[in-house]
Structures are given as structure tokens and as C-alpha cells.
Write an enzyme that holds these catalytic residues in place. Structure first.
Site, PDB file in Angstrom:
ATOM      1  N   LYS A   1     -22.083  30.715 -23.087  1.00 50.32           N
ATOM      2  CA  LYS A   1     -22.270  30.101 -24.201  1.00 50.32           C
ATOM      3  C   LYS A   1     -21.677  30.320 -25.422  1.00 50.32           C
ATOM      4  O   LYS A   1     -21.358  31.676 -25.528  1.00 50.32           O
ATOM      5  CB  LYS A   1     -23.923  30.067 -24.511  1.00 50.32           C
ATOM      6  CG  LYS A   1     -24.320  29.451 -25.510  1.00 50.32           C
ATOM      7  CD  LYS A   1     -25.868  29.913 -25.995  1.00 50.32           C
ATOM      8  CE  LYS A   1     -26.471  29.198 -27.138  1.00 50.32           C
ATOM      9  NZ  LYS A   1     -27.944  29.455 -27.288  1.00 50.32           N
TER      10      LYS A   1
ATOM     11  N   CYS B   1     -26.758  24.771 -28.637  1.00 50.17           N
ATOM     12  CA  CYS B   1     -27.896  24.234 -28.656  1.00 50.17           C
ATOM     13  C   CYS B   1     -27.774  22.820 -29.471  1.00 50.17           C
ATOM     14  O   CYS B   1     -27.722  21.747 -28.854  1.00 50.17           O
ATOM     15  CB  CYS B   1     -29.005  25.011 -29.127  1.00 50.17           C
ATOM     16  SG  CYS B   1     -29.330  26.743 -28.415  1.00 50.17           S
TER      17      CYS B   1
ATOM     18  N   ASP C   1     -32.901  25.032 -21.495  1.00 51.80           N
ATOM     19  CA  ASP C   1     -32.286  25.702 -22.676  1.00 51.80           C
ATOM     20  C   ASP C   1     -31.443  26.821 -22.253  1.00 51.80           C
ATOM     21  O   ASP C   1     -32.136  27.855 -21.721  1.00 51.80           O
ATOM     22  CB  ASP C   1     -33.123  26.130 -23.625  1.00 51.80           C
ATOM     23  CG  ASP C   1     -32.860  26.335 -25.181  1.00 51.80           C
ATOM     24  OD1 ASP C   1     -31.954  26.438 -25.292  1.00 51.80           O
ATOM     25  OD2 ASP C   1     -33.842  26.917 -26.088  1.00 51.80           O
ATOM     26  N   ASP C   2     -30.073  26.846 -22.245  1.00 58.18           N
ATOM     27  CA  ASP C   2     -29.506  27.801 -21.852  1.00 58.18           C
ATOM     28  C   ASP C   2     -29.485  28.077 -20.217  1.00 58.18           C
ATOM     29  O   ASP C   2     -28.986  29.226 -19.997  1.00 58.18           O
ATOM     30  CB  ASP C   2     -29.653  29.174 -22.644  1.00 58.18           C
ATOM     31  CG  ASP C   2     -29.379  29.062 -24.120  1.00 58.18           C
ATOM     32  OD1 ASP C   2     -28.919  27.801 -24.581  1.00 58.18           O
ATOM     33  OD2 ASP C   2     -29.444  30.228 -24.748  1.00 58.18           O
TER      34      ASP C   2
ATOM     35  N   HIS D   1     -34.884  21.694 -32.937  1.00 54.22           N
ATOM     36  CA  HIS D   1     -33.597  22.470 -33.183  1.00 54.22           C
ATOM     37  C   HIS D   1     -32.544  21.211 -33.900  1.00 54.22           C
ATOM     38  O   HIS D   1     -31.291  21.755 -33.698  1.00 54.22           O
ATOM     39  CB  HIS D   1     -33.010  23.403 -32.055  1.00 54.22           C
ATOM     40  CG  HIS D   1     -32.361  24.357 -32.522  1.00 54.22           C
ATOM     41  ND1 HIS D   1     -31.473  25.042 -31.771  1.00 54.22           N
ATOM     42  CD2 HIS D   1     -32.146  24.991 -33.950  1.00 54.22           C
ATOM     43  CE1 HIS D   1     -30.654  26.013 -32.521  1.00 54.22           C
ATOM     44  NE2 HIS D   1     -31.125  26.155 -33.869  1.00 54.22           N
TER      45      HIS D   1
ATOM     46  N   ASP E   1     -28.481  22.449 -21.884  1.00 58.30           N
ATOM     47  CA  ASP E   1     -27.648  22.197 -23.400  1.00 58.30           C
ATOM     48  C   ASP E   1     -26.333  22.772 -23.473  1.00 58.30           C
ATOM     49  O   ASP E   1     -25.734  22.614 -24.208  1.00 58.30           O
ATOM     50  CB  ASP E   1     -28.631  22.288 -24.484  1.00 58.30           C
ATOM     51  CG  ASP E   1     -29.238  23.717 -24.648  1.00 58.30           C
ATOM     52  OD1 ASP E   1     -29.066  24.582 -23.623  1.00 58.30           O
ATOM     53  OD2 ASP E   1     -29.708  24.092 -25.535  1.00 58.30           O
ATOM     54  N   ASN E   2     -26.196  24.083 -22.548  1.00 61.59           N
ATOM     55  CA  ASN E   2     -24.984  24.558 -22.504  1.00 61.59           C
ATOM     56  C   ASN E   2     -25.072  25.880 -21.518  1.00 61.59           C
ATOM     57  O   ASN E   2     -25.945  25.806 -20.946  1.00 61.59           O
ATOM     58  CB  ASN E   2     -24.812  25.259 -23.948  1.00 61.59           C
ATOM     59  CG  ASN E   2     -25.847  25.958 -24.507  1.00 61.59           C
ATOM     60  OD1 ASN E   2     -26.388  25.420 -25.517  1.00 61.59           O
ATOM     61  ND2 ASN E   2     -26.463  27.049 -23.932  1.00 61.59           N
TER      62      ASN E   2
ATOM     63  N   ARG F   1     -27.840  18.688 -28.357  1.00 65.23           N
ATOM     64  CA  ARG F   1     -29.019  18.184 -28.355  1.00 65.23           C
ATOM     65  C   ARG F   1     -28.785  16.759 -29.240  1.00 65.23           C
ATOM     66  O   ARG F   1     -29.375  15.902 -29.031  1.00 65.23           O
ATOM     67  CB  ARG F   1     -30.198  18.711 -29.048  1.00 65.23           C
ATOM     68  CG  ARG F   1     -30.736  20.003 -28.230  1.00 65.23           C
ATOM     69  CD  ARG F   1     -31.293  21.040 -28.761  1.00 65.23           C
ATOM     70  NE  ARG F   1     -31.525  22.069 -27.815  1.00 65.23           N
ATOM     71  CZ  ARG F   1     -32.339  22.330 -26.864  1.00 65.23           C
ATOM     72  NH1 ARG F   1     -33.569  21.548 -27.089  1.00 65.23           N
ATOM     73  NH2 ARG F   1     -32.673  23.176 -26.023  1.00 65.23           N
TER      74      ARG F   1
ATOM     75  N   HIS G   1     -34.270  30.323 -22.474  1.00 63.05           N
ATOM     76  CA  HIS G   1     -33.580  30.955 -23.792  1.00 63.05           C
ATOM     77  C   HIS G   1     -34.412  31.975 -23.997  1.00 63.05           C
ATOM     78  O   HIS G   1     -35.710  32.115 -23.917  1.00 63.05           O
ATOM     79  CB  HIS G   1     -33.863  29.895 -24.820  1.00 63.05           C
ATOM     80  CG  HIS G   1     -33.068  30.198 -26.081  1.00 63.05           C
ATOM     81  ND1 HIS G   1     -33.347  31.213 -26.871  1.00 63.05           N
ATOM     82  CD2 HIS G   1     -31.889  29.748 -26.731  1.00 63.05           C
ATOM     83  CE1 HIS G   1     -32.389  31.361 -28.050  1.00 63.05           C
ATOM     84  NE2 HIS G   1     -31.647  30.387 -27.623  1.00 63.05           N
TER      85      HIS G   1
END
Length: 567
Positions: A395, A81, A43-44, A145, A338-339, A85, A232
Site C-alpha cells: 500500500k 483508501c 480494507d487493505d 473516508h 481498496d488497495n 473509494r 485495516h
């Protein structure tokens, strides 16, 4: 190894290739041994954080995975995010999934429109839904999410333990703003309490391993989705892992950025003559900070590194478990993020008072507390710029810093081991690739009695097995849009428009093979290429029902504070 085409370590069995090319029910039933599938999502995570991408953070498990698979140096996601996803799980362009924009930040002209529902809509079908119909056991742990209107238990997962919202404490269920004082965890669709010793990365892995163990007797292949919330914000990690990084980052963010860029050049992921993008005006010189400020910022980065380290430790636990149970060689493993890295810091940029005030009133972000359960710190723009490794921005932006992410694919004995490729691919390509690897037909136009969107991604399998020269034909590619910032990538070429104040508001053309940091606009020098990509982008907008927000759109001004908009 050749950057454009992996060497085949071993050919796929004839039956699996037959199923991938024309996967009817009979071919699927004849497959001798269907592969397990495991998606591991960070995540991130910044492009340059991990060792396979030149990063200095201790990530031996991901190196092990890369040594047994293929590392992509030209893989792309959405800038945030939820859209990412949604694309990952469905293989459908974000603007058709319900996440044309983030649910938290919809503009008024997007609200209520098809593709902008703010949750994973019923017109798309998830990998879990498809694979469960084909006899797979399906498991998910970690961050969902994708809206509270449906949960993993309703979207194909037999077992699940998930965080509904996009962020929260990694040690307990405390939330991130006054309208979200606690976040929601679900086990198999029902509210779940957290144990006293909860730490997100550890617990998600514990649960996934438990599901795998419980499902072994069934003899079914499994599809696992391990969706970490690390790294994250808030920056949280166990003290013993933070201690490994001590004062490692006291040289500052300029040194880290330069070192990571040089490492990417050294391993061949960045051209040797590429130029580091200028530092953003909003990022102060490290030497302008006081010694106390430097120690504080170095500690923040140490906590972030510890989060990545701990994530890697848990990847190692999963790999070891699969090896002990004899499943590793028959498991397709995907690792990605995710990014790009997150630049927001609500404690220093009071752009969203519900979060800024909440943190100030409820947490201790003093130096000695950083990383503990009683703190709630953020990564921040300077370290995010360093993590983006020479790219512009991070991001939320469709610049490379926001959408260029790591991807490692491992399938022992079936695809190349230890290889690296610069083939263009995106998150929408993961789902069709996995279905083809498993010999499962793509659904459509109906699934479970409802009309569904056709997958927009392309299967990477022919490329991975050496049957094709590339994943996308020449001039074919994918579009990107979020908050009115737009881009289209085909091969080495990218057009992009960033709205003010981040950009000029005008379109530009870049050759990412020579200029990965988007510094030289070639639209005037290459008008034919520019026109062709603009035409392709307009088709992308039209075909996917993209609704651009007004020119004066501000994401935080659009955010509500009622909780329901923050799923």
C-alpha cells in the site's frame, strides 16, 4: 478455462443487453426484472489472503462467491483508501474526484486545486445517486473516508451507518492519534452511538441485513455498499476467531510469502517461471528474531487472519440472507479490496508521533492483549510484504504490491460461474459495468442541475458476456499516481517510476505477464513500447489535471494534526 475470455454460462436476456448497449428510458422501463447490486469492499486486504487466490486463511464464503462468479487475476486499484473509494463509487479517475491525493497528505502545491479538494467533490456523481434516480433503494454500511464535507446521506444513500474517518478501533469509537481521540459514526447523516457489543464487521453486516429486510416490501431493487474496515489496523478480532489460528504463523513471514507465491503459481495466477522478488532490506530474517519476538509476530498475523476470517463469515451471512429471501439469483455481487496490504506500524516506526504516542499512552500491546479492545497493534512491513505475495512493496506504492487487488464478480445465470480471467481492469470500470448490467444510462454532462465529470472507466459487460475479446483495446489502459510515484498499464505492459528512496527515480518498463514482480526493466530492449506508454501516460496526466508534488515531498511531514485534515 481460457485466461483471456470467460465462457458464457448463460446469455443476458435480450432486453438487458439492449439496455446495456443503448440504455434509453424506454428500454429501462421494459426490463423484466432489474437486478439488485451489492458491492462488498475489504480494507487493505492483501492479494493473496483469501482462498480463491491461494491464501491459507479460512474463507469459504468468498470461495463460494468465486465458484458462482468470475475471479480476476489482473485487477488494479489506486495505492490508498480514499482515491480508490472515490473511483469505485463514481467511475471517474481519482484526480478528478477530489482525491488526486489523500486528504491527509496533500502537498502545498496541490491544496485548493481542482481535483484535490480532499473530499468527494460535486463534479462527480455516485452510483447511489444515479441508481436512486432510477428507482433503486440505496444502502451503505461501513467506512466512508470520502470527507466530512458530505456524507452518504447527501450522496445518494437512503439508509446508511458509516465511519467518517479512515480508521479506528473495531470494538468502540476510540481514534488513532492525539488529534483524533474518537472517531465519528453517522446513521443517515446524524451522529450515532455504538452498542456495547460492537465489532465492526459484525455490526456493519447486521445493519445491511436490517436495511434489506426493511426495504423488501417496497418491491424496489436495491444497491448495497458494504464497506468493511477489516483488515485495516488496528488488528482486532473476537477471541474465538483468533484462537482458530493459534501458532499457525510461527514459521514466519518468509515461509508465508514463499507458500503463498507457490500457491498462486499452482492455481495459475502467476507464471510457473516467475521469480519471487527479493525481500526488502528493511525486513529482518525471521531467524534473527528471538523466540519471544517470533511468538509476538506470529500472534499479530493470527489476529490479522482472524479479521479476514470474520469478514468472510459476514460475507457468508449476507449470501445466506439473500438466498433465504430469494434474492441471490437476481443480485450482482462485487467483491474487492481498496488497495494492497498496509505496511505502516506506528509502534515500531515512530514516523508520526501523534499516532505513536497516542497508542503508547492509551493501549496495551502486550502479547496476551493483542487483538483485544485494549490493544492497538499494526500489521507491519514484514507481514505486508508476505501478503503482497511476491510483488514489490505494498500500500501507498504504484508498484504491483500496492495496486494489484482481488476482484470477484458474481451474477448467477448471467455470467460465467467458477471462471478465472487475466483481463486488465481497474476500479474505475466497476461503476460503468454495474450501470450497464442494470440497464441504466451513464449520466452526463449534467446531473441534478450541475455539471459533472464524464466516467473514465470502461464497461466490462461485453467482455463478461462473451461479446468482446477484452475490456480495453490494445494500448488503451489506465494511469496511476500517488505522492509523485507514477505508472501506466496497457495490456501486459507497465511503465513505472518510483521516487527515491523506494526507487531510482527513473522510468522502467515491465512485462507483467512474464514478470509480475517488476524485476526486469525492458525499456532499453523495447524502446518503441516504452515510448508509446510514456506518451499514453503523459496524456493521462494532462487529461486528468494531475499535479505532482515536489521531489522532496514527504507524506508524514505534510500531514497536519488538527483533525480537519484527517477525514
Amino acid at each position: 478455462m481460457d485466461h483471456g475470455k470467460p465462457v458464457i454460462a448463460a446469455l443476458i436476456s435480450g432486453l438487458v443487453l439492449l439496455a446495456a448497449c443503448a440504455p434509453d428510458a424506454g428500454a429501462r422501463e421494459q426490463a423484466a426484472e432489474r437486478p439488485n447490486i451489492l458491492i462488498i469492499l475489504a480494507d487493505d486486504l492483501a492479494y493473496s489472503d483469501i482462498a480463491p487466490y491461494g491464501g491459507e486463511i479460512d474463507t469459504p464464503s468468498l470461495s463460494r462467491l468465486a465458484d458462482n462468479g468470475i475471479t480476476f487475476s489482473y485487477f488494479h486499484t489506486s495505492p490508498m483508501c480514499s482515491p480508490s473509494r472515490a473511483m469505485l463509487l463514481t467511475g471517474v479517475a481519482q484526480h478528478r474526484t477530489g482525491y488526486g491525493s489523500m486528504a491527509e497528505f496533500l502537498s502545498e502545491n496541490q491544496r485548493g486545486q481542482p481535483g484535490y479538494e480532499g473530499y468527494l467533490n460535486d463534479r462527480v456523481v455516485t452510483l447511489a445517486e444515479i441508481l436512486r434516480e432510477e428507482g433503486y433503494a440505496t444502502y451503505m454500511t461501513g467506512k466512508w473516508h470520502l470527507g466530512g464535507q458530505s456524507n452518504p446521506a447527501q450522496r445518494g444513500f437512503d439508509r446508511s451507518f458509516t465511519l467518517v474517518q479512515g480508521a479506528g478501533s473495531h470494538f468502540d469509537d476510540r481514534g488513532y492519534a492525539d488529534f483524533m481521540p474518537t472517531v465519528t459514526y453517522l446513521r443517515d447523516g446524524e451522529p450515532a452511538a455504538l452498542p456495547d457489543d460492537f465489532y465492526s464487521s459484525d455490526f456493519y453486516t447486521d445493519e445491511m441485513i436490517r436495511y434489506l429486510d426493511e426495504g423488501r416490501e417496497s418491491g424496489e431493487p436495491f444497491f448495497g455498499y458494504l464497506s468493511f474496515t477489516a483488515p485495516h489496523w488496528p488488528l482486532h478480532a473476537p477471541a474465538e476467531t483468533i484462537a482458530k489460528y493459534g501458532d499457525r504463523y510461527l514459521e514466519g513471514w518468509e515461509a508465508l510469502r514463499s507458500n503463498r507465491f507457490a500457491a498462486l503459481q499452482r492455481i495459475g495466477m502467476v507464471p510457473p517461471d516467475a521469480v519471487l522478488a527479493p525481500s526488502l532490506d528493511s525486513v529482518p530474517d525471521w531467524e534473527s528474531l528471538t523466540p519471544e519476538q517470533q511468538r509476538y509476530q506470529a500472534r499479530l498475523m493470527a489476529v490479522y487472519a482472524a479479521m479476514v476470517d470474520r469478514l468472510d463469515q459476514n460475507v457468508g451471512r449476507i449470501l445466506d440472507h439473500l438466498e433465504r429471501t430469494g434474492e441471490l439469483d437476481n443480485t450482482i455481487i462485487i467483491f474487492t479490496s481498496d488497495n494492497g496490504p498496509e505496511a505502516i506500524d506506528f509502534t515500531t516506526d515512530p514516523i508520526f508521533p501523534p499516532a505513536t504516542d497516542w497508542v503508547a499512552e492509551n493501549f496495551d500491546n502486550s502479547l496476551d492483549s493483542l487483538g483485544s479492545a485494549e490493544s492497538y497493534p499494526f500489521y507491519g512491513r514484514p507481514w505486508a510484504q508476505a501478503g503482497a505475495a511476491g510483488h514489490r512493496y505494498y500500500k501507498t506504492f504504484v508498484a504491483q504490491g500496492g495496486i494489484h487487488s482481488p476482484l470477484i464478480i458474481s451474477w448467477p445465470g448471467r455470467i460465467d460461474s467458477g471462471g478465472r480471467t487475466r483481463a486488465f481492469a481497474t476500479l474505475v470500470d466497476i461503476a460503468p459495468t454495474l450501470l450497464d448490467m442494470a440497464g441504466v444510462a451513464r449520466p452526463g454532462p449534467r446531473f441534478a442541475g450541475r455539471l459533472i465529470e464524464t466516467m473514465t472507466g470502461r464497461s466490462m459487460l461485453p467482455y463478461l458476456t462473451g461479446e468482446a475479446e477484452g475490456i480495453y483495446p490494445e494500448w488503451d489502459g489506465q494511469g496511476f499516481e500517488l505522492f509523485g510515484n507514477e505508472a501506466f498499464i496497457a495490456g501486459d505492459w507497465k511503465i513505472m517510476r518510483l521516487r527515491r528512496p523506494a526507487g531510482s527515480g527513473e522510468w522502467a518498463l515491465y512485462n507483467l505477464a512474464r514478470d509480475p514482480n517488476e524485476l526486469t526493466d525492458l525499456s532499453a530492449a523495447e524502446p518503441a513500447i516504452f515510448a508509446r506508454l510514456m506518451e499514453r501516460h503523459r496524456a493521462y496526466l494532462r487529461d486528468n489535471g494531475v499535479i505532482l508534488p515536489p521531489d522532496d515531498f514527504n507524506m508524514f511531514a505534510a500531514a497536519g494534526a488538527d483533525g480537519d485534515d484527517h477525514q
